[in-house]
Design a protein around this motif. Structure first.
Motif, PDB file in Angstrom:
ATOM      1  N   UNK A 105       0.836  -1.208   0.000  1.00  0.00           N
ATOM      2  CA  UNK A 105       0.000   0.000   0.000  1.00  0.00           C
ATOM      3  C   UNK A 105       0.867   1.253   0.000  1.00  0.00           C
ATOM      4  N   UNK A 106       0.440   2.231  -0.807  1.00  0.00           N
ATOM      5  CA  UNK A 106       1.155   3.509  -0.860  1.00  0.00           C
ATOM      6  C   UNK A 106       0.752   4.390   0.317  1.00  0.00           C
ATOM      7  N   UNK A 107       1.455   5.485   0.471  1.00  0.00           N
ATOM      8  CA  UNK A 107       1.132   6.427   1.545  1.00  0.00           C
ATOM      9  C   UNK A 107      -0.286   6.966   1.401  1.00  0.00           C
ATOM     10  N   UNK A 114      -6.769   5.537   7.131  1.00  0.00           N
ATOM     11  CA  UNK A 114      -6.755   6.155   8.462  1.00  0.00           C
ATOM     12  C   UNK A 114      -7.827   7.231   8.587  1.00  0.00           C
ATOM     13  N   UNK A 115      -8.035   8.019   7.548  1.00  0.00           N
ATOM     14  CA  UNK A 115      -9.098   9.028   7.569  1.00  0.00           C
ATOM     15  C   UNK A 115     -10.471   8.364   7.683  1.00  0.00           C
ATOM     16  N   UNK A 137       5.634   2.976   8.600  1.00  0.00           N
ATOM     17  CA  UNK A 137       4.960   3.890   7.680  1.00  0.00           C
ATOM     18  C   UNK A 137       3.587   4.290   8.227  1.00  0.00           C
ATOM     19  N   UNK A 138       2.864   3.337   8.839  1.00  0.00           N
ATOM     20  CA  UNK A 138       1.531   3.602   9.390  1.00  0.00           C
ATOM     21  C   UNK A 138       1.584   4.680  10.474  1.00  0.00           C
ATOM     22  N   UNK A 139       2.499   4.541  11.420  1.00  0.00           N
ATOM     23  CA  UNK A 139       2.564   5.493  12.535  1.00  0.00           C
ATOM     24  C   UNK A 139       3.062   6.863  12.082  1.00  0.00           C
ATOM     25  N   UNK A 140       3.923   6.890  11.119  1.00  0.00           N
ATOM     26  CA  UNK A 140       4.389   8.179  10.609  1.00  0.00           C
ATOM     27  C   UNK A 140       3.243   8.962   9.974  1.00  0.00           C
ATOM     28  N   UNK A 141       2.398   8.259   9.194  1.00  0.00           N
ATOM     29  CA  UNK A 141       1.260   8.915   8.560  1.00  0.00           C
ATOM     30  C   UNK A 141       0.168   9.251   9.579  1.00  0.00           C
ATOM     31  N   UNK A 146      -2.982  13.629  12.664  1.00  0.00           N
ATOM     32  CA  UNK A 146      -3.507  13.944  13.997  1.00  0.00           C
ATOM     33  C   UNK A 146      -4.047  12.770  14.779  1.00  0.00           C
ATOM     34  N   UNK A 147      -3.722  11.556  14.383  1.00  0.00           N
ATOM     35  CA  UNK A 147      -4.233  10.385  15.108  1.00  0.00           C
ATOM     36  C   UNK A 147      -3.281   9.903  16.197  1.00  0.00           C
ATOM     37  N   UNK A 148      -2.206  10.636  16.446  1.00  0.00           N
ATOM     38  CA  UNK A 148      -1.310  10.325  17.556  1.00  0.00           C
ATOM     39  C   UNK A 148      -1.411  11.407  18.627  1.00  0.00           C
ATOM     40  N   UNK A 149      -2.590  11.999  18.720  1.00  0.00           N
ATOM     41  CA  UNK A 149      -2.818  13.066  19.694  1.00  0.00           C
ATOM     42  C   UNK A 149      -3.597  12.516  20.887  1.00  0.00           C
TER      43      UNK A 149
END
Length: 887
Positions: A105-107, A114-115, A137-141, A146-149
């Protein structure tokens, strides 16, 4: 040795199974490999399915009810999902969505997924199971969008947690606050020594590589190599003995160029020896069961910046724990723990210590669509009133139900944006029944329903209700009638018949006791039998109004009368109070107390239009001809005034909050709630099945209803029924019964009987010469008659008689102390015994002298103790046969 991935191992296992060659992997962890059931396959690594219970315990510890797994879309990722889903569902944790992401899967594809999760799913707890490359790659995106807030929770499996140290700084920074579960490797000197030697060797062989950290897969690879070497030594085979026998059996799988396989001569022995190998390796106790390495302890780590922090452990038998003892076991934990208190402090995404509630509103900026019912006209607007503001194009809701809802939202620790939507037709009327309104949540048209919605069983099949915020139940309301006694015999009503009878019997008994005690010593209680009976009854009954004129002279009688007057005082005061209450205080009682009475007499009953109460009444057996609807308290009152005869009602069935509101409008002297009361859940707020809002709002409702806030809201909208807080006695029964006074009667009875007993013992003792006379010719009946006749005579030794006699002599004799000196005083009339002689049968003796002993013979009676015997009486006695030797 060495298939590193699940896909590789899948292929090689088939070859080893065919050639009878042991296949050993130290990095393929998928549980799907075990399903091949090959006796020649050995997973010298921790199988992924072993960690799902540890992950579930963490989720339970923080009370999260929903989880979204995010996994790699291949056999490795899919192998864990069935096990994870099963264990989570057993713990009542829902999985509203499964997110599978392809390895290629691409970015943009990952960002789009994730959206989708962020905007359409309320869950904010994620379990990530994928390879390190895709996971990084998943956590970076995720951090970028804003899903690591704050508010998010991320838990990674050991596939990433085992290799956390190998990530670059950017990935580690994006994973701030992530929890990881991985196999626990105890720190030992043996492991440290090996690490130093390995690092020296690795740098020597690979001077250009930077990463020199030994990960868990290297440790498992070393232990697997040692185990295999020990197994080979145990079997006793050398390099020259690895022979193969050719086999003409073709493979069951399509494998080009491998149509014919040789079979290892010692493969089966080697496989069996490897299964039985036990030793203490770098990873701990090496133990292979059914081809899988047993390593039951997991450690839970928290990723903080460039470091990792251990926050706890998990074992299959004890659950969560903060520390291990020296033996590598959980200490001070007797039962299985899923408590967050058994974990250390955790920094969550957003660099915060506050625990996430685990869910958010699905779409950023989206408001909850809350459906509200529409009342008929302006009826019951105290509960809910809907108005439409055309200028702002918004629906405004007010009323008791809305104020409670707003108070509940104010307590929540987070903001909950919402908007009210009236469930109405274009003309303003309600678009359907309350059941239809509830079904709109089921069909996804509303996110919630707020209003006077009752929690009942069939509705709970489609939605989840919060805790009720009102009283529960359906009850019956009927009109009242005044039961004040206004007939000619009302004066008898204060006392029950048993108390009237007991009082009358007590009066007669007390009169008898006083007569017995006073008869010999009091002239007021002497005379003809009819006079004595009348006097005794008059005396006892006149004590009721304290009008007795007769004086009592004996101490025993005075004691009895004092006790009885106390009893009379209590009875009279109680009777007076009860009669006053019966004649003056409003005595209210319902006109109907039983549903069967309504059915038997075919009376009409009312219910609120559109209410589910209609179903209850039908189940009770009421035909439609007896059911009348109303839409307001005023209309209900008018139906009551008419009555069933004029097309009205004699009873109404409604929910308790509505009935209390009705009683608040109309006087309690007119209507009252009576049984039966049918159980319902009360008013509650409805949400979709599995909504995480239900638990939070239910807890907030408890805070509102248990405090003073709910009382303030009720006082704002309702008038409280005065009868619920007043002293007005509804269904009052003022009749006083014997059960309230038997103690008084018991005391009076004991005192009276005691006085009688003392009198009897004293009387018999004074005349023991009569009943102890030893002449066998004198019958007991004759002696009893003598005692009775003695009892019937005055006791002239009594102080009262002596006093009255002295007064009489002083007033009649010329020799009184007022006579002049020298006056001649004749003998006292009392000395003339012939004028004062009493006759006891055939006995005659002077009553002025107590006869202590009487000697009875056939011919004479000899007086003793100076008793004066009248000569005429003596002649009569001797001539008669009072006592003879023959009848």
């Amino acid at each position: 040795m060495g298939p590193t991935t699940t896909m590789q191992a899948n292929f090689v296992i088939q070859l080893g199974d065919k050639a009878h060659v042991p296949i050993v992997t130290f990095s393929a962890t998928s549980p799907s490999l075990a399903s091949l059931q090959s006796p020649y396959f050995f997973q010298i690594s921790q199988i992924d399915s072993a960690q799902v219970k540890a992950i579930t315990s963490i989720i339970q510890a923080f009370g999260w009810k929903q989880v979204v797994p995010i996994y790699i879309d291949n056999s490795f990722g899919e192998g864990l999902i069935p096990y994870l889903t099963n264990v989570l569902q057993q713990a009542n944790i829902q999985l509203p969505y499964l997110s599978a992401i392809s390895l290629s899967a691409t970015d943009d594809v990952i960002t789009q997924e994730l959206y989708k999760i962020m905007t359409t799913i309320s869950t904010r707890v994620f379990v990530v199971h994928m390879s390190t490359n895709l996971g990084s790659k998943l956590f970076t995106l995720a951090k970028k969008i804003g899903m690591m807030s704050q508010g998010y929770v991320w838990i990674v499996t050991d596939s990433m947690a085992n290799l956390f140290s190998s990530f670059d700084f950017t990935v580690k920074e994006s994973m701030e606050g992530v929890l990881g579960v991985r196999t626990y490797i105890p720190k030992t000197n043996k492991l440290d020594d090996f690490g130093v030697r390995w690092k020296r060797k690795f740098i020597s062989d690979n001077p250009t590589l930077v990463d020199t950290n030994l990960n868990i897969f290297g440790i498992w690879a070393y232990d697997a190599t040692i185990a295999l070497a020990m197994a080979i030594e145990k079997v006793g085979i050398g390099n020259t003995n690895f022979g193969y026998n050719e086999s003409n059996t073709s493979s069951n799988y399509y494998m080009p160029n491998f149509e014919k396989f040789g079979i290892a001569q010692n493969g089966e022995k080697l496989s069996e020896a490897l299964s039985k190998t036990r030793f203490n390796g770098l990873s701990g106790d090496f133990n292979v069961v059914d081809g899988k390495l047993q390593a039951p302890i997991f450690e839970i780590i928290n990723m903080i910046g460039d470091e990792e922090k251990r926050v706890g452990f998990w074992t299959p038998n004890k659950g969560l724990a903060r520390n291990l003892d020296r033996k590598g076991q959980i200490s001070n934990n007797i039962i299985y723990s899923t408590s967050k208190n058994d974990l250390g402090s955790i920094i969550w995404p957003g660099d915060v210590y506050s625990i996430s509630k685990g869910w958010e509103i699905p779409t950023v900026g989206k408001k909850l669509k809350i459906g509200v019912p529409v009342k008929y006209g302006d009826n019951y607007t105290e509960f809910l009133k809907i108005t439409y503001d055309r200028s702002s194009n918004k629906t405004k809701a007010t009323g008791f139900c809305i104020d409670v809802f707003k108070a509940v939202l104010h307590i929540l620790p987070y903001e909950l944006p919402y908007e009210f939507l009236a469930y109405a037709k274009p003309d303003g009327e309600m678009a359907g029944s309350y059941n239809d309104l509830i079904s709109q949540i089921y069909y996804g048209n509303y996110d919630a329903v707020v209003g006077d919605v009752t929690i009942i069983a069939n509705r709970s099949n489609y939605v989840d209700f919060t805790m009720p915020y009102t009283e529960s139940g359906v009850t019956m309301v009927v009109s009242m009638k005044d039961n004040r006694k206004k007939n000619a015999w009302a004066f008898l009503k204060p006392l029950t018949w048993d108390l009237w009878v007991a009082s009358a019997c007590s009066l007669v008994f007390i009169g008898f006791v006083v007569w017995v005690l006073e008869h010999r010593v009091n002239n007021d209680f002497r005379g003809p039998p009819s006079h004595q009976i009348g006097t005794s009854l008059w005396f006892s009954f006149s004590t009721v109004v304290y009008a007795h004129r007769e004086k009592v002279v004996s101490n025993l009688a005075r004691f009895v009368v004092v006790v009885w007057l106390f009893v009379v005082l209590i009875l009279v005061q109680s009777y007076t109070a009860s009669l006053t209450s019966l004649l003056t205080v409003e005595q209210l009682s319902p006109t109907i107390t039983d549903v069967n009475q309504l059915l038997k007499n075919k009376m009409n009953v009312g219910y609120l239009k559109g209410s589910f109460v209609y179903g209850i009444l039908k189940n009770l057996g009421f035909p439609d001809s007896q059911l009348i609807t109303y839409q307001s308290p005023e209309e209900c009152n008018e139906l009551f005034i008419k009555g069933s005869v004029n097309g009205g009602i004699d009873a109404a069935f409604d929910e308790v909050p509505y009935v209390k509101h009705f009683l608040g409008i109309y006087s309690c002297s007119k209507y009252v709630m009576v049984e039966p009361k049918f159980k319902t859940g009360g008013f509650g707020y409805a949400f979709p099945k599995g909504s995480p809002l239900v638990a939070d709002i239910s807890r907030a409702i408890l805070n509102v209803t248990q405090g003073g806030k709910i009382k303030t809201i009720e006082n704002t909208w309702f008038r409280e029924p005065s009868c619920l807080n007043s002293n007005t006695d509804i269904f009052l029964n003022n009749n006083l019964g014997l059960e309230s006074f038997w103690g008084l009667f018991l005391i009076a009875g004991i005192c009276s009987l005691s006085a009688l007993l003392i009198f009897l013992v004293t009387f018999l003792y004074q005349h023991n010469h009569i009943w102890l006379y030893n002449n066998s010719n004198t019958s007991i009946w004759r002696r009893f008659r003598v005692l009775v006749r003695i009892f019937d005579q005055k006791d002239l030794n009594c102080h009262a008689f002596k006093k009255s006699e002295n007064k009489k002599e002083s007033s009649d004799s010329p020799c009184s102390f007022e006579a002049s000196p020298g006056t001649h005083c004749p003998p006292s009339p009392s000395s003339q015994t012939e004028s004062n002689v009493s006759v006891y049968g055939d006995f005659s003796f002077s009553p002025n002298i107590e006869m202590d002993v009487v000697q009875i013979t056939n011919q004479e009676v000899a007086p003793v103790n100076n008793c004066e015997i009248n000569s005429q009486a003596t002649a009569n006695m001797t001539s008669s046969t009072f006592v003879t030797s023959s009848p």
